[in-house]
Motif scaffolding. Structure first.
Motif, PDB file in Angstrom:
ATOM      1  N   PHE A 243      26.815  43.405  13.292  1.00  0.00           N
ATOM      2  CA  PHE A 243      25.778  43.978  14.161  1.00  0.00           C
ATOM      3  C   PHE A 243      26.367  44.602  15.418  1.00  0.00           C
ATOM      4  CE2 PHE A 243      22.725  40.859  12.087  1.00  0.00           C
ATOM      5  CZ  PHE A 243      21.997  41.852  11.439  1.00  0.00           C
ATOM      6  N   THR A 244      27.604  44.270  15.763  1.00  0.00           N
ATOM      7  CA  THR A 244      28.199  44.776  17.004  1.00  0.00           C
ATOM      8  C   THR A 244      29.425  45.665  16.770  1.00  0.00           C
ATOM      9  OG1 THR A 244      29.601  42.813  17.210  1.00  0.00           O
ATOM     10  CG2 THR A 244      27.432  42.749  18.292  1.00  0.00           C
ATOM     11  N   GLY A 245      29.966  45.683  15.551  1.00  0.00           N
ATOM     12  CA  GLY A 245      31.142  46.501  15.262  1.00  0.00           C
ATOM     13  C   GLY A 245      32.412  45.963  15.887  1.00  0.00           C
ATOM     14  N   MET A 246      32.413  44.719  16.337  1.00  0.00           N
ATOM     15  CA  MET A 246      33.589  44.171  17.013  1.00  0.00           C
ATOM     16  C   MET A 246      34.643  43.715  16.010  1.00  0.00           C
ATOM     17  SD  MET A 246      32.068  41.986  20.240  1.00  0.00           S
ATOM     18  CE  MET A 246      33.665  41.929  21.069  1.00  0.00           C
ATOM     19  N   HIS A 247      35.905  43.916  16.368  1.00  0.00           N
ATOM     20  CA  HIS A 247      37.025  43.365  15.603  1.00  0.00           C
ATOM     21  C   HIS A 247      37.084  41.869  15.870  1.00  0.00           C
ATOM     22  CE1 HIS A 247      41.186  42.471  14.463  1.00  0.00           C
ATOM     23  NE2 HIS A 247      41.142  43.568  13.729  1.00  0.00           N
ATOM     24  N   ILE A 248      37.539  41.100  14.896  1.00  0.00           N
ATOM     25  CA  ILE A 248      37.532  39.646  15.036  1.00  0.00           C
ATOM     26  C   ILE A 248      38.343  39.176  16.245  1.00  0.00           C
ATOM     27  CG2 ILE A 248      39.474  39.312  13.418  1.00  0.00           C
ATOM     28  CD1 ILE A 248      38.030  36.712  12.511  1.00  0.00           C
ATOM     29  N   THR A 249      39.459  39.849  16.547  1.00  0.00           N
ATOM     30  CA  THR A 249      40.275  39.444  17.694  1.00  0.00           C
ATOM     31  C   THR A 249      39.514  39.645  18.996  1.00  0.00           C
ATOM     32  OG1 THR A 249      42.282  40.041  16.493  1.00  0.00           O
ATOM     33  CG2 THR A 249      42.478  39.783  18.871  1.00  0.00           C
ATOM     34  N   ASP A 250      38.814  40.773  19.117  1.00  0.00           N
ATOM     35  CA  ASP A 250      38.021  41.030  20.323  1.00  0.00           C
ATOM     36  C   ASP A 250      36.854  40.055  20.423  1.00  0.00           C
ATOM     37  OD1 ASP A 250      39.574  43.294  21.108  1.00  0.00           O
ATOM     38  OD2 ASP A 250      38.549  44.473  19.584  1.00  0.00           O
ATOM     39  N   ALA A 251      36.212  39.782  19.275  1.00  0.00           N
ATOM     40  CA  ALA A 251      35.056  38.885  19.282  1.00  0.00           C
ATOM     41  C   ALA A 251      35.455  37.472  19.692  1.00  0.00           C
ATOM     42  CB  ALA A 251      34.396  38.873  17.903  1.00  0.00           C
ATOM     43  N   ARG A 252      36.590  37.010  19.215  1.00  0.00           N
ATOM     44  CA  ARG A 252      37.051  35.654  19.563  1.00  0.00           C
ATOM     45  C   ARG A 252      37.197  35.486  21.079  1.00  0.00           C
ATOM     46  NH1 ARG A 252      39.118  32.356  15.651  1.00  0.00           N
ATOM     47  NH2 ARG A 252      39.591  33.244  13.599  1.00  0.00           N
ATOM     48  N   LEU A 253      37.587  36.555  21.762  1.00  0.00           N
ATOM     49  CA  LEU A 253      37.855  36.480  23.206  1.00  0.00           C
ATOM     50  C   LEU A 253      36.624  36.764  24.059  1.00  0.00           C
ATOM     51  CD1 LEU A 253      41.274  38.370  23.255  1.00  0.00           C
ATOM     52  CD2 LEU A 253      40.918  35.908  23.357  1.00  0.00           C
ATOM     53  N   LEU A 254      35.501  37.091  23.416  1.00  0.00           N
ATOM     54  CA  LEU A 254      34.315  37.518  24.160  1.00  0.00           C
ATOM     55  C   LEU A 254      33.788  36.397  25.064  1.00  0.00           C
ATOM     56  CD1 LEU A 254      32.283  39.808  24.592  1.00  0.00           C
ATOM     57  CD2 LEU A 254      30.931  38.866  22.705  1.00  0.00           C
ATOM     58  N   GLN A 255      33.551  36.753  26.329  1.00  0.00           N
ATOM     59  CA  GLN A 255      33.014  35.823  27.315  1.00  0.00           C
ATOM     60  C   GLN A 255      31.523  36.103  27.532  1.00  0.00           C
ATOM     61  OE1 GLN A 255      35.224  33.428  29.153  1.00  0.00           O
ATOM     62  NE2 GLN A 255      36.271  34.011  27.259  1.00  0.00           N
ATOM     63  N   ILE A 256      30.780  35.039  27.801  1.00  0.00           N
ATOM     64  CA  ILE A 256      29.342  35.189  28.050  1.00  0.00           C
ATOM     65  C   ILE A 256      29.103  36.144  29.217  1.00  0.00           C
ATOM     66  CG2 ILE A 256      27.264  33.964  28.802  1.00  0.00           C
ATOM     67  CD1 ILE A 256      28.340  31.508  27.270  1.00  0.00           C
ATOM     68  N   GLU A 257      29.990  36.091  30.220  1.00  0.00           N
ATOM     69  CA  GLU A 257      29.828  36.958  31.393  1.00  0.00           C
ATOM     70  C   GLU A 257      29.967  38.445  31.063  1.00  0.00           C
ATOM     71  OE1 GLU A 257      32.440  33.480  32.877  1.00  0.00           O
ATOM     72  OE2 GLU A 257      31.667  34.235  30.972  1.00  0.00           O
ATOM     73  N   GLN A 258      30.520  38.759  29.875  1.00  0.00           N
ATOM     74  CA  GLN A 258      30.681  40.157  29.492  1.00  0.00           C
ATOM     75  C   GLN A 258      29.420  40.740  28.845  1.00  0.00           C
ATOM     76  OE1 GLN A 258      34.539  39.057  27.376  1.00  0.00           O
ATOM     77  NE2 GLN A 258      35.014  41.136  28.006  1.00  0.00           N
ATOM     78  N   ILE A 259      28.405  39.908  28.700  1.00  0.00           N
ATOM     79  CA  ILE A 259      27.137  40.357  28.108  1.00  0.00           C
ATOM     80  C   ILE A 259      26.135  40.505  29.242  1.00  0.00           C
ATOM     81  CG2 ILE A 259      25.349  39.841  26.405  1.00  0.00           C
ATOM     82  CD1 ILE A 259      27.437  38.005  25.034  1.00  0.00           C
ATOM     83  N   VAL A 260      25.875  41.755  29.617  1.00  0.00           N
ATOM     84  CA  VAL A 260      25.051  42.043  30.795  1.00  0.00           C
ATOM     85  C   VAL A 260      24.046  43.135  30.453  1.00  0.00           C
ATOM     86  CG1 VAL A 260      25.072  42.767  33.211  1.00  0.00           C
ATOM     87  CG2 VAL A 260      27.015  41.500  32.294  1.00  0.00           C
ATOM     88  N   GLY A 261      22.795  42.913  30.836  1.00  0.00           N
ATOM     89  CA  GLY A 261      21.777  43.946  30.676  1.00  0.00           C
ATOM     90  C   GLY A 261      21.593  44.410  29.251  1.00  0.00           C
ATOM     91  N   GLY A 262      21.673  43.493  28.315  1.00  0.00           N
ATOM     92  CA  GLY A 262      21.473  43.855  26.909  1.00  0.00           C
ATOM     93  C   GLY A 262      22.641  44.616  26.311  1.00  0.00           C
ATOM     94  N   GLU A 263      23.822  44.514  26.938  1.00  0.00           N
ATOM     95  CA  GLU A 263      25.008  45.209  26.441  1.00  0.00           C
ATOM     96  C   GLU A 263      26.220  44.283  26.488  1.00  0.00           C
ATOM     97  OE1 GLU A 263      24.086  49.772  27.994  1.00  0.00           O
ATOM     98  OE2 GLU A 263      25.190  48.366  29.277  1.00  0.00           O
ATOM     99  N   ILE A 264      27.144  44.532  25.573  1.00  0.00           N
ATOM    100  CA  ILE A 264      28.431  43.851  25.609  1.00  0.00           C
ATOM    101  C   ILE A 264      29.434  44.792  26.252  1.00  0.00           C
ATOM    102  CG2 ILE A 264      30.319  42.860  24.244  1.00  0.00           C
ATOM    103  CD1 ILE A 264      28.287  42.164  22.091  1.00  0.00           C
ATOM    104  N   HIS A 265      30.117  44.348  27.280  1.00  0.00           N
ATOM    105  CA  HIS A 265      31.138  45.144  27.962  1.00  0.00           C
ATOM    106  C   HIS A 265      32.487  44.478  27.727  1.00  0.00           C
ATOM    107  CE1 HIS A 265      28.250  47.449  30.626  1.00  0.00           C
ATOM    108  NE2 HIS A 265      27.472  46.485  30.125  1.00  0.00           N
ATOM    109  N   TYR A 266      33.380  45.169  27.039  1.00  0.00           N
ATOM    110  CA  TYR A 266      34.693  44.573  26.785  1.00  0.00           C
ATOM    111  C   TYR A 266      35.742  45.669  26.623  1.00  0.00           C
ATOM    112  CZ  TYR A 266      34.331  45.722  21.748  1.00  0.00           C
ATOM    113  OH  TYR A 266      34.234  46.374  20.536  1.00  0.00           O
TER     114      TYR A 266
END
Length: 384
Positions: A243-266
């Protein structure tokens, strides 16, 4: 032991402002200058630290060359001290100019990998180490001067016929060898380039993705909640990536703080590209599930290794008769192909969402959707 200094010969400055570097030491009260095969400007040179100033790969390479010269001189001095050999200027220079015993490629490459480890992502380090291990299994005593176009071709055949590697895998392994061979060239250990005449095999990338029908089947399986917990957890994470198109390596490192205003910023690990991914409804639901009321920290707390994840997702897919070699990466490919299909072939936006540095990379999804283009054009059949 004699002190080793690295000096810039200011009196030999060229018209471009560069002057050569020399390693300087004294043996039996005789000054010995050893060329470092580098020339730098006075502003580039830190005379106190005896290093090239600045950052970046070129600076790191130059400082690595300096470190290698120091290490080679130190090795000669230490060996002489341990064996009781009385060095003279002539005997030192003869030893320095002799092809080194550690001209073994594997040893040199691993030493270089250790020296540059901090600049490499973990996945890159792992990939390089695995490629060097393959080569070591094939020729543990391989010397730098033995790497010729003929050797590279023979090794490629070994990778293909004995190990069953695909053209793409062979190419990746050869690219790793080339990285360390080029480092040896920069260090002056070898001067000819076998990669000028040897070209690694090219291969069309194999893109595994799910069709809309297959994707729906997996969604229905997930919503049925009839899978064992470990399989349900793996499928949930796979769907998040789809649903997000993220690579597994990027997804593993995703922080809750990077999800702002209905968007993932990484920032993508591989390309260092900043990505802003809007959350679809399903993706937002999964985010809330994983947050579990938390406001900071890793979004995903417990995940299996990549290898274990890929084994389980294949088993899950087989439960709904999907027999493709589905992996974590197939989730990203599924996002891309479904996005491309449903958004009228908008490659520009897709490229940004995937964090590609060039739209050329994204063009692969236009190629694999060829059947849809052909089907669309066939609507005109029989009109003339």
């Amino acid at each position: 032991m004699a002190k080793i200094s690295i000096k810039r010969r200011n009196e030999s400055e060229r018209a471009d402002g560069c002057a050569p570097l020399y390693a300087v030491l004294n043996i039996e009260r005789e000054k010995i200058r050893v060329p470092v095969d580098l020339a730098v400007t006075v502003t580039e040179w830190d005379a106190v630290a005896e290093r090239v100033k600045g950052r970046g790969q070129e600076v790191k390479d130059k400082n690595l060359i300096i470190s290698n010269v120091r290490a080679k001189i130190s090795d000669i001095l230490v060996r002489a001290r341990l064996t009781g050999e009385q060095l003279t200027k002539a005997s030192f220079l003869a030893l320095y100019r002799r092809p080194p015993e550690d001209g073994q490629f594997i040893r040199y490459a691993r030493r270089h990998l250790d020296a540059t480890r901090d600049a490499l992502q973990w996945e890159t380090q792992r990939h390089h180490a695995a490629a060097l291990k393959k080569l070591e299994d094939y020729r543990p005593d391989l010397y730098l001067h033995e790497i010729t176009p003929e050797f590279l071709r023979t090794y490629a055949v070994y990778l293909r016929d004995k190990l069953g590697n695909s053209p793409g895998t062979i190419r990746k392994n050869m690219c790793v060898l080339r990285v360390y061979y080029y480092a040896a060239m920069r260090a002056g250990l070898v001067h000819r380039n076998p990669f000028d005449t040897y070209k690694a095999p090219r291969a069309e990338p194999v893109v595994v993705f799910l069709t809309e029908e297959e994707f729906t089947a997996l969604l229905d399986l997930y919503k049925s909640d009839r899978l064992p917990d470990n399989e349900q957890d793996v499928l949930r994470f796979w769907l998040f990536m789809a649903f997000t198109g993220m690579h597994i390596t990027d997804a593993r490192l995703l922080q809750i703080e990077q999800i702002v205003g209905g968007e993932i910023h990484y920032t993508r690990i591989k390309t260092r590209t900043k990505v802003i991914m809007p959350l679809s409804g399903p993706a937002a639901k999964l985010v809330e599930y994983y947050k579990a009321g938390r406001r900071r920290g890793n979004l995903f707390v417990t995940l299996p290794t990549d290898q274990a994840f890929n084994r389980v997702i294949k088993r899950v897919c087989q439960r709904v008769d999907i027999l493709k070699p589905v992996s974590a990466k197939a989730a990203r490919h599924t996002f891309a192909t479904l996005y491309y299909k449903k958004n009228g072939g908008d490659l520009g936006t897709l490229s940004k969402l995937l964090g590609h540095t060039s739209i050329t990379t994204t063009m692969i999804y236009a190629h694999i959707m060829k059947e849809n283009r052909v089907a669309g054009v066939s609507a005109f059949d029989g009109m003339l």
